[in-house]
Write a protein that holds these residues in place. Structure first.
Motif, mmCIF file in Angstrom:
data_model
loop_
_atom_site.group_PDB
_atom_site.id
_atom_site.type_symbol
_atom_site.label_atom_id
_atom_site.label_comp_id
_atom_site.label_asym_id
_atom_site.label_seq_id
_atom_site.Cartn_x
_atom_site.Cartn_y
_atom_site.Cartn_z
ATOM 1 N N CYS A 1 0.832 -1.214 0.000
ATOM 2 C CA CYS A 1 0.000 0.000 0.000
ATOM 3 C C CYS A 1 0.865 1.262 0.000
ATOM 4 C CB CYS A 1 -0.927 0.015 1.208
ATOM 5 S SG CYS A 1 -2.286 -1.160 1.102
ATOM 6 N N THR A 2 1.882 1.310 0.865
ATOM 7 C CA THR A 2 2.714 2.505 0.917
ATOM 8 C C THR A 2 3.605 2.616 -0.319
ATOM 9 O OG1 THR A 2 4.375 1.362 2.268
ATOM 10 C CG2 THR A 2 2.712 2.660 3.429
ATOM 11 N N THR A 3 3.938 1.494 -0.916
ATOM 12 C CA THR A 3 4.765 1.503 -2.117
ATOM 13 C C THR A 3 4.008 2.056 -3.314
ATOM 14 O OG1 THR A 3 6.115 -0.338 -1.342
ATOM 15 C CG2 THR A 3 6.064 0.034 -3.716
ATOM 16 N N ILE A 4 2.771 1.629 -3.502
ATOM 17 C CA ILE A 4 2.014 2.042 -4.689
ATOM 18 C C ILE A 4 1.329 3.394 -4.518
ATOM 19 C CG2 ILE A 4 1.665 -0.331 -5.456
ATOM 20 C CD1 ILE A 4 -1.256 -0.099 -4.487
ATOM 21 N N ALA A 5 1.382 3.959 -3.326
ATOM 22 C CA ALA A 5 0.680 5.226 -3.065
ATOM 23 C C ALA A 5 1.161 6.361 -3.966
ATOM 24 C CB ALA A 5 0.834 5.624 -1.598
ATOM 25 N N VAL A 6 2.408 6.341 -4.374
ATOM 26 C CA VAL A 6 2.963 7.434 -5.181
ATOM 27 C C VAL A 6 2.645 7.286 -6.672
ATOM 28 C CG1 VAL A 6 5.237 6.418 -5.602
ATOM 29 C CG2 VAL A 6 5.019 8.886 -5.427
ATOM 30 N N ILE A 7 2.191 6.123 -7.090
ATOM 31 C CA ILE A 7 1.954 5.884 -8.520
ATOM 32 C C ILE A 7 0.966 6.880 -9.137
ATOM 33 C CG2 ILE A 7 1.062 4.213 -10.205
ATOM 34 C CD1 ILE A 7 2.478 2.032 -8.571
ATOM 35 N N PRO A 8 -0.166 7.198 -8.500
ATOM 36 C CA PRO A 8 -1.065 8.200 -9.113
ATOM 37 C C PRO A 8 -0.389 9.566 -9.299
ATOM 38 C CG PRO A 8 -2.228 6.985 -7.413
ATOM 39 C CD PRO A 8 -0.780 6.592 -7.306
ATOM 40 N N GLN A 9 0.480 9.957 -8.354
ATOM 41 C CA GLN A 9 1.177 11.242 -8.481
ATOM 42 C C GLN A 9 2.165 11.201 -9.636
ATOM 43 O OE1 GLN A 9 0.616 14.079 -6.191
ATOM 44 N NE2 GLN A 9 1.383 14.897 -8.102
#
Length: 88
Positions: free
Chosen positions: A16-24
């Motif tokens: 979850c914390t790893t993929i959180a930046v993908i939308p940005q």
């Protein structure tokens, strides 16, 4: 190999914390606008994630190493985009 509930919890949290930046990253890549993204926040985040990788190595904890290693890579991509697309 069977995972314990704690290991599953750790992996899910890490993903979850790893993929959180993908939308940005996707938004910055598409719009080429990063004016409202804080490079200071990403620098501190990258330092923390890098330290988690070191901690994972010291603890010999592959889920911590893997998820935070990927997170460090993704955050590095975002930092690159902030440098590349910043307004002069």
């Amino acid at each position: 190999m069977s995972l314990s509930n704690e290991e599953i919890l750790g992996l899910v949290a890490g993903v979850c914390t790893t993929i959180a930046v993908i939308p940005q990253i996707k938004k910055a890549w598409k719009t080429k606008k990063v004016k409202d993204v804080s490079p200071g926040m990403f620098a501190i985040l990258m330092l923390g994630v890098g330290l988690w990788v070191v901690y994972g190595i010291v603890q010999n904890d592959l889920p911590i190493i893997a998820t935070n290693g990927v997170s460090l890579g993704l955050n590095s991509v975002m930092m690159y985009l902030m440098i590349r697309y910043r307004e002069k």
